[in-house]
Scaffold this active site. Structure first.
Site, PDB file in Angstrom:
ATOM      1  CG  HIS A   1     -12.766   3.936   3.569  1.00  0.00           C
ATOM      2  ND1 HIS A   1     -13.440   5.070   3.998  1.00  0.00           N
ATOM      3  CD2 HIS A   1     -11.457   4.168   3.824  1.00  0.00           C
ATOM      4  CE1 HIS A   1     -12.576   5.939   4.490  1.00  0.00           C
ATOM      5  NE2 HIS A   1     -11.361   5.414   4.391  1.00  0.00           N
TER       6      HIS A   1
ATOM      7  NE  ARG B   1      -9.308  13.102   3.287  1.00  0.00           N
ATOM      8  CZ  ARG B   1      -9.137  11.776   3.325  1.00  0.00           C
ATOM      9  NH1 ARG B   1     -10.101  11.003   3.759  1.00  0.00           N
ATOM     10  NH2 ARG B   1      -8.000  11.243   2.932  1.00  0.00           N
TER      11      ARG B   1
ATOM     12  CD  GLU C   1      -8.795  -1.238   4.569  1.00  0.00           C
ATOM     13  OE1 GLU C   1      -9.182  -0.361   3.782  1.00  0.00           O
ATOM     14  OE2 GLU C   1      -8.102  -1.012   5.579  1.00  0.00           O
TER      15      GLU C   1
ATOM     16  CG  ASN D   1      -1.851   1.177   1.278  1.00  0.00           C
ATOM     17  OD1 ASN D   1      -1.775   2.082   0.445  1.00  0.00           O
ATOM     18  ND2 ASN D   1      -2.731   1.195   2.257  1.00  0.00           N
TER      19      ASN D   1
ATOM     20  NE  ARG E   1      -6.122   1.982   0.188  1.00  0.00           N
ATOM     21  CZ  ARG E   1      -5.949   3.292   0.301  1.00  0.00           C
ATOM     22  NH1 ARG E   1      -4.732   3.810   0.211  1.00  0.00           N
ATOM     23  NH2 ARG E   1      -6.974   4.093   0.511  1.00  0.00           N
TER      24      ARG E   1
END
Length: 445
Positions: free
Chosen positions: A180, A241, A388, A7, A91
């Site tokens: 996600h 965010r 994940e 990743n 990823r």
């Protein structure tokens, strides 16, 4: 045979090594400060003490080389030579609307990632560099791309279209994509197991709450709607965010301050959310602690975030057209912050969501799936630690073997009621030693 997952971010490269034959994680770690001064690797191998080393990594190629050197090191490594690696899973943040499932990386696939990198300008270039770097170091094994956006491609157009000029969609692919996705796939499939339902009969709402956060409405086992949009900025309040805000807010602030478009982009992505509201805290643990100590801004941030989550739950119940089978919390905050879970569920009893507060306080572990709803709750409330990396691993293996398909036609190992994560099972033993009461809320497949 082992499967390596990577990743790669703009300045980091996370990895995991999975022993496919024994179904066990051999090692995981991260290289930090890639392309910056002060590069280093933190490496944790099964049965060995954590290993750290300073190593300058001016490029992602050097970072991947460092990972391989560490994995094959006689003292701290877990594999004897490169031939043990059968495939590499990568990823990728944004696949646009080109991919509905994971794919083997080809030059054409990489070109597509480059075409849509404007949709993920902070992540896709780094993802591409990571793939190219790994291909140089491991040229003779299949490299597979696992996209955050693929899971959401089942959304109907009424969910993913923005009410803007249609040509923006036709010319610039402007639409909701969602992220996600790998986490939502894992938790949705595990929820079906814990609910004793087939995936196609499962209707749930999932809250993936980490530094980045989003929600997913899962209808008949597929994504029906999600809170993030064309980028990960839309939706929930996050660490830095803003989440949902009037689009005209950016123009208003630009007129008032003279800020540029890039400065506004930076402010909304990196200086807003909890950090923006509190002025100092982006970590939920800090926010909760400050709130409990009387910090009014922290209290406001806590209430704004949890209200936004509650509002999305209500809207997704309307989208489902029925009371969901379960509300699922996952990711770091969702798995550990009982305070946020409690506030999110507060006042939802009339919608069938009844939380047991004592169970909720017990559920703070990454090593077990727990049920924290009251016995009389029509809706189960589950805390499912996400995985994940396992999804990436299984996708890569299946792509290598030619047995892979879209998730509605593919069965993962973790869809079995008998599935056991060995590392988590070992960790759970220690958790139970510290807190025996935890056993009372473990969800049974």
């Amino acid at each position: 045979m082992v499967i390596l997952t990577l990743n790669c971010g703009s300045s980091s490269a996370k990895y995991q090594v999975f022993d496919w034959d024994n179904k066990d994680v051999l090692a995981s770690g991260v290289v930090e400060r890639v392309t910056q001064e002060g590069g280093n690797i933190s490496h944790k191998a099964k049965g060995k003490p954590e290993y750290k080393k300073n190593h300058e990594c001016p490029s992602h190629t050097v970072a991947v080389q460092l990972i391989i050197e560490t994995l094959t090191d006689p003292e701290v490594g877990v594999i004897t030579d490169m031939s043990m690696i059968g495939a590499v899973g990568h990823r990728v943040l944004h696949g646009g609307n080109k991919f509905t499932k994971s794919v083997i990386v080809t030059p054409e696939v990489l070109d597509t990632f480059r075409e849509v990198q404007d949709l993920g300008p902070l992540h896709n270039p780094a993802n591409i560099m990571g793939i190219e770097a790994a291909q140089k170091v491991l040229p003779n094994v299949p490299h597979c791309a696992v996209m955050d956006t693929a899971w959401h491609q089942t959304m109907p157009d009424s969910s993913f279209m923005y009410a803007v000029p249609y040509e923006w969609y036709e010319k610039y692919s402007a639409r909701r994509y969602g992220f996600h996705g790998t986490s939502f796939l894992y938790t949705a499939k595990r929820a079906s197991v814990l609910l004793h339902k087939k995936p196609e009969d499962t209707n749930i709402i999932i809250a993936h709450i980490g530094n980045g956060a989003s929600m997913c409405c899962v209808k008949n086992g597929k994504c029906f709607d999600t809170s993030m949009g064309i980028t990960p900025l839309e939706g929930l309040v996050m660490g830095t965010r803003s989440g949902d805000a009037d689009p005209a807010l950016a123009f208003y602030i630009m007129r008032k301050t003279g800020m540029s478009a890039q400065e506004i982009d930076t402010a909304l992505n990196k200086k807003s959310g909890l950090l923006g509201l509190t002025g100092k805290y982006a970590d939920r643990r800090d926010v909760v602690s400050a709130k409990d100590s009387g910090d009014k801004k922290a209290d406001l941030a806590f209430r704004v975030e949890t209200y936004r989550l509650r509002k999305y739950i209500g809207s997704y119940i309307a989208a489902l057209g029925q009371v969901p089978d379960a509300l699922v919390f996952t990711a770091g905050v969702g798995e550990f912050s009982w305070q946020i879970r409690a506030e999110v569920a507060s006042g939802l009893e009339h919608l069938g969501i009844k939380m047991d507060m004592e169970k909720n306080k017990l559920a703070c572990t990454r090593n077990a799936e727990t049920c924290i709803s009251r016995d009389d709750s029509p809706v189960k409330i589950l805390v499912i630690p996400t995985d994940e990396e396992l999804v990436m691993t299984e996708d890569a293996y299946a792509l290598m073997k030619g047995t892979y398909d879209v998730h509605t036609n593919f069965t993962y190992s973790f869809q079995s009621p008998d599935y056991v994560n060995k590392a988590r099972a070992e960790g759970l033993k220690h958790d139970l030693e510290k807190n025996p009461a935890l056993a009372s809320i473990i969800a049974k497949p």
